[in-house]
Scaffold this active site. Structure first.
Site, PDB file in Angstrom:
ATOM      1  N   LYS A  12       1.054  -1.229   0.328  1.00 24.66           N
ATOM      2  CA  LYS A  12      -0.056  -0.017   0.023  1.00 24.66           C
ATOM      3  C   LYS A  12       0.646   1.390  -0.076  1.00 24.66           C
ATOM      4  CE  LYS A  12       0.766   2.274   4.088  1.00 24.66           C
ATOM      5  NZ  LYS A  12       1.174   2.368   5.061  1.00 24.66           N
ATOM      6  N   ASP A 137      -2.242  -0.900  10.216  1.00 24.16           N
ATOM      7  CA  ASP A 137      -2.770  -1.330   8.501  1.00 24.16           C
ATOM      8  C   ASP A 137      -3.354  -2.449   8.225  1.00 24.16           C
ATOM      9  OD1 ASP A 137      -1.307   1.319   8.255  1.00 24.16           O
ATOM     10  OD2 ASP A 137       0.521   0.545   7.826  1.00 24.16           O
TER      11      ASP A 137
HETATM   12  O1  C5P Z   1       0.525  -0.142  14.421  1.00 23.00           O
HETATM   13  P1  C5P Z   1       1.643  -0.685  14.248  1.00 23.00           P
HETATM   14  O2  C5P Z   1       2.251  -1.221  15.198  1.00 23.00           O
HETATM   15  O3  C5P Z   1       1.917  -0.312  12.841  1.00 23.00           O
HETATM   16  O4  C5P Z   1       2.930   0.870  14.920  1.00 23.00           O
HETATM   17  C1  C5P Z   1       3.795   0.938  15.114  1.00 23.00           C
HETATM   18  C2  C5P Z   1       4.335   2.172  15.599  1.00 23.00           C
HETATM   19  O5  C5P Z   1       3.671   3.773  15.654  1.00 23.00           O
HETATM   20  C3  C5P Z   1       3.193   2.081  16.887  1.00 23.00           C
HETATM   21  O6  C5P Z   1       4.030   1.781  18.315  1.00 23.00           O
HETATM   22  C4  C5P Z   1       3.363   3.927  16.898  1.00 23.00           C
HETATM   23  O7  C5P Z   1       5.172   5.107  17.868  1.00 23.00           O
HETATM   24  C5  C5P Z   1       3.166   4.508  15.750  1.00 23.00           C
HETATM   25  N1  C5P Z   1       1.631   4.852  15.497  1.00 23.00           N
HETATM   26  C6  C5P Z   1       1.148   6.225  16.006  1.00 23.00           C
HETATM   27  N2  C5P Z   1       0.214   6.485  15.145  1.00 23.00           N
HETATM   28  C7  C5P Z   1      -0.486   5.391  14.739  1.00 23.00           C
HETATM   29  C8  C5P Z   1      -0.067   4.321  13.400  1.00 23.00           C
HETATM   30  C9  C5P Z   1       1.256   4.045  14.442  1.00 23.00           C
HETATM   31  O8  C5P Z   1       2.285   6.581  16.600  1.00 23.00           O
HETATM   32  N3  C5P Z   1      -2.261   5.820  14.323  1.00 23.00           N
END
Ligand code: C5P
Length: 292
Positions: A12, A137
């Site tokens: 994506k 995601d």
């Molecule tokens: O959800 P995911 O594990 O992909 O996110 C990785 C990191 O990115 C999270 O631990 C957070 O620090 C940051 N993040 C965020 N806000 C979001 C998505 C991700 O701060 N909406």
């Protein structure tokens, strides 16, 4: 039952990425248009006598329990209280640590694939809810197509098909940590937020020029100063004929949008003189290939 199932897991890009604020849970409140593209990993699942095994052909991707795809498989089997022996193989084409949701799309394919392979009968929204617990995601990667994402990225409004974008992706020779890039984000450094409204209007009208001109990503306020190479790629994209070039997700991959496939191909050839990881792609609208 088939002895093996194979799925294409599409990457994506974020056509827009705006941050509305910081949430009490530490995540950032997003408003982002996510768009699946024709750059695929391949995930195959087959029955084995016992246990769960995950293999990936990319040296930077962890094998076994540390792999997001492994965790996705485990959480799904736990939910349905099933003990199945499964071997999962991931063939990577999507660059790793690139801002292209490579890990999330593999995990999404594993959820979709095991659900199908074992005939578990879970709905897409049940799979998306499971996936949201593993990564922001993953729900989008399960839903596919193009969507406006809010919340952490998991609250999705599907968008109409829109124009077919001719894209060139360039990943510089380093990876970025999503957590670190979000951690360095400061709202006061954002001068211009993307206009999601303007983007959506152009999208609905299939107006590629205005789609291109409405693309932007506030996380570039972090990465452009941290990694000047990203700014250089953006400049080259425009020099080689892109109507717009924007970093995807938390980077570092830059996606350039071109008016036609021929100009994108010429730009690909020029870009290959400077960068190793360069990919031609276009919009992907789902169907059999992602196994949904
Ligand atoms: O959800 P995911 O594990 O992909 O996110 C990785 C990191 O990115 C999270 O631990 C957070 O620090 C940051 N993040 C965020 N806000 C979001 C998505 C991700 O701060 N909406």
């Amino acid at each position: 039952m088939d002895t093996e199932i194979s799925l294409y897991a599409p990457a994506k890009i974020n056509l827009t990425l705006d941050i509305k604020g910081k949430r009490p849970d530490g995540y950032h409140e997003l408003e982002s248009v996510m768009h699946q593209i024709s750059l695929f990993d391949q995930v195959s699942i087959r029955a084995i006598p016992d246990g769960l095994q995950v293999y990936c052909d990319h040296p930077q991707v962890p094998q076994g329990e540390d792999n997001l795809a492994f965790r996705a498989a485990r959480i799904l089997l736990q939910k349905v209280e099933k003990k199945a022996g499964l071997e999962i193989k991931i063939k990577k084409n999507i660059p790793v640590g690139a801002g292209l949701a490579g890990g999330s799309t593999d995990a999404a394919a594993v959820l979709i694939g095991i659900n199908k392979f074992l005939g578990l009968g879970l709905s897409s929204s049940e799979l998306m809810e499971l996936g949201a617990g593993l990564g922001s995601d993953i729900p989008f990667c399960i839903q596919g197509g193009t969507a406006l994402a809010r919340g952490r990225g998991e609250i999705l409004t599907p968008l109409s098909r829109g124009p077919v974008l001719q894209l060139l992706l360039v990943k510089p020779d380093f990876s970025l940590s999503t957590a670190e890039i979000y951690g360095r984000f400061r709202m006061e450094n954002v001068e211009t937020h993307p206009s999601t409204e303007r983007f959506l209007q152009a999208w609905t009208q299939c107006d590629i020029i205005n789609v291109g001109q409405s693309m932007s990503n506030v996380l570039e306020t972090v990465t452009l100063s941290l990694c000047p190479e990203i700014a250089r790629i953006k400049e080259k994209m425009l020099e080689f004929g892109a109507i717009q070039a924007v970093m995807s997700g938390s980077g570092p991959t830059v996606a350039g949008v071109f008016l036609d496939a021929g100009t994108a191909r010429d730009a690909y050839a020029l870009m290959k003189n400077y960068y190793e990881e360069v990919f031609l792609a276009s919009s992907f609208f789902g169907g059999d290939e992602n196994g949904t």
